[in-house]
Motif scaffolding. Structure first.
Motif, PDB file in Angstrom:
ATOM      1  N   THR A 163      46.394  37.494  39.105  1.00  0.00           N
ATOM      2  CA  THR A 163      45.057  37.569  39.704  1.00  0.00           C
ATOM      3  C   THR A 163      44.644  39.027  39.865  1.00  0.00           C
ATOM      4  O   THR A 163      45.465  39.873  40.225  1.00  0.00           O
ATOM      5  N   LEU A 165      40.958  36.381  46.114  1.00  0.00           N
ATOM      6  CA  LEU A 165      41.599  35.228  45.465  1.00  0.00           C
ATOM      7  C   LEU A 165      43.112  35.261  45.668  1.00  0.00           C
ATOM      8  O   LEU A 165      43.759  34.206  45.766  1.00  0.00           O
ATOM      9  N   THR A 194      33.289  35.630  44.918  1.00  0.00           N
ATOM     10  CA  THR A 194      33.888  36.042  46.199  1.00  0.00           C
ATOM     11  C   THR A 194      32.984  36.991  46.964  1.00  0.00           C
ATOM     12  O   THR A 194      33.444  37.722  47.835  1.00  0.00           O
ATOM     13  N   SER A 233      35.254  28.922  46.542  1.00  0.00           N
ATOM     14  CA  SER A 233      36.405  29.295  45.727  1.00  0.00           C
ATOM     15  C   SER A 233      37.710  28.717  46.282  1.00  0.00           C
ATOM     16  O   SER A 233      38.581  28.279  45.514  1.00  0.00           O
TER      17      SER A 233
END
Length: 332
Positions: free
Chosen positions: A79, A84, A160, A169
C-alpha cells in the motif's frame, strides 16, 4: 317584487354556502399539505440517524470502488497510502509493504518493508516483495499508474480525502477481505459520534465559519472538499467558502473584500510549521493586513489555530477524536 327579493336571497345564500365549502376545502388542503411537510421533515430527520444499515455511504460509489478488486483475494499487498495502511491494521491485514512517510504508520507495522514515496514508490523494492495487489489513494492514481507502468500488478485505488471517503474506503476493504466484524466495530463508533453531533446541533442556528490554511507565503480558504471542510460539514456549520464565496476548488486564494462581506462567526486556521504556516505566521498576516481586524470573528476572539496533526491529515484512527474536537468550536 316579493318573489324577486326571495330569489335574490336564495341566490345570496347559495353563493355563501359555496364560498364556505371552498374555504373549508382550501383549509383542509392546506392542513394536509402542512401535515405532509411535517411528515417529510420527520422522515428526513429519521434518515439522518446513522446505523450500520444506514451508514451514509454512497452505494453507487461503494459498488464502483469494490469492482476494481481482483476476483481472487490477494495474499501479498503493498500500500502506498497511510490512511489505507491504517485501515488494513484495523482489519487485521498485514501488508508486505507500506509507504515511507512523515505521517505515522501503525506501530504494528514497524517491521514491514518501506516501499518509498506514496506518489512514486521504489520499483526495485516493490518488485522484490512480489505483491499481487497494490493499494493506493485515488488522488494519486495517475502518478502511480505512470510510475508503475510496465509492471504486471493488480491495482485498486480508494478515496481518502474527506471524512466520508474514509468511511467508504473502510467499508470497501472490510467487505472485500471479509473482515466485517472488525470493520463494523470501527464504523459503529464513528456513526455513534455522528449521531451525537447531530443531536448536539438540534434546534441551534448553524454558525458561519471560514477555514484557512497557510502555505509558505500566503493563506488560502478551504472548501468542504478538504478534510477539515468535511468535518465542519458534519457538525452542520455553514462554511462560507461554499455558501457565500462560491469557491469550487478545495483550496482557493482569499479575497478579503468578499470575506468582509460574508463576515464569518468563526475562523479556523490550520497551522503547520512543516507546511509553512505557523501561528506566528498568521499573526504576522493579521499585522500586515488590518482588514482581518474588521471581522466579527476577530473582534469576538473566535479565531482558533488548529493542530495540523489532528485536522490536516486524513485518518480513520483519528476520525472520532477529530469530530469531537471540531464540535467544541461550535456547540460548547
Amino acid at each position: 317584487m316579493k318573489k324577486l327579493s326571495l330569489l335574490l336571497l336564495i341566490a345570496a345564500l347559495s353563493v355563501m354556502t359555496a364560498c364556505s365549502s371552498t374555504n373549508k376545502a382550501d383549509t383542509a388542503e392546506t392542513n394536509t399539505t402542512s401535515n405532509e411537510t411535517k411528515e417529510a421533515n420527520t422522515a428526513e430527520a429519521t434518515s439522518k440517524v446513522y446505523s450500520l444499515e444506514n451508514d451514509g455511504v454512497d452505494q453507487a460509489l461503494f459498488t464502483e470502488a469494490l469492482s476494481q478488486f481482483p476476483t481472487t483475494v490477494p495474499e501479498r499487498i503493498v500500500t502506498t497510502s497511510v490512511p489505507l495502511t491504517e485501515m488494513l491494521q484495523i482489519l487485521g491485514i498485514t501488508p508486505v509493504g507500506v509507504p515511507t512517510s512523515k505521517n505515522p504508520i501503525p506501530a504494528e507495522f514497524d517491521a514491514v518493508e518501506r516501499i518509498g514515496s506514496p506518489m512514486a514508490p521504489d520499483l526495485e523494492v516493490v518488485t522484490k516483495l512480489k505483491p499481487d495487489l497494490l493499494l493506493g489513494a485515488e488522488s494519486l492514481r495517475s502518478s502511480l499508474d505512470k510510475s508503475m507502468e510496465g509492471m504486471k500488478l493488480d491495482k485498486a485505488y480508494l478515496s481518502t480525502e474527506s471524512f466520508d471517503d474514509l468511511k467508504l474506503s473502510l467499508k470497501v476493504l472490510g467487505t472485500y477481505f471479509k473482515k466485517t466484524d472488525e470493520m463494523n466495530a470501527t464504523l459503529t463508533k464513528i456513526l455513534e459520534k455522528e449521531n451525537e453531533l447531530a443531536k448536539l446541533a438540534e434546534g441551534k442556528k448553524a454558525p458561519s465559519v471560514m477555514l484557512v490554511i497557510g502555505t509558505s507565503d500566503s493563506f488560502m480558504v478551504m472548501s468542504e472538499k478538504s478534510y477539515l471542510g468535511s468535518l465542519v460539514k458534519k457538525v452542520n456549520a455553514d462554511n462560507i467558502a461554499t455558501s457565500v464565496l462560491k469557491v469550487t476548488d478545495t483550496y482557493s486564494p482569499i479575497n478579503m473584500e468578499n470575506v468582509v462581506a460574508a463576515d464569518p462567526d468563526i475562523i479556523l486556521v490550520l497551522a503547520s510549521g512543516d507546511h509553512g504556516a505557523s501561528k506566528d505566521m498568521f499573526e504576522k498576516e493579521v499585522a500586515k493586513n488590518s482588514t482581518w481586524t474588521k471581522l466579527s470573528a476577530y473582534k469576538n476572539d473566535k479565531v482558533h489555530i488548529l493542530d495540523y496533526s489532528v485536522f490536516g491529515v486524513t485518518s480513520i484512527l483519528n476520525a472520532e477524536n477529530a469530530l469531537t474536537e471540531i464540535s467544541k468550536y461550535f456547540y460548547e
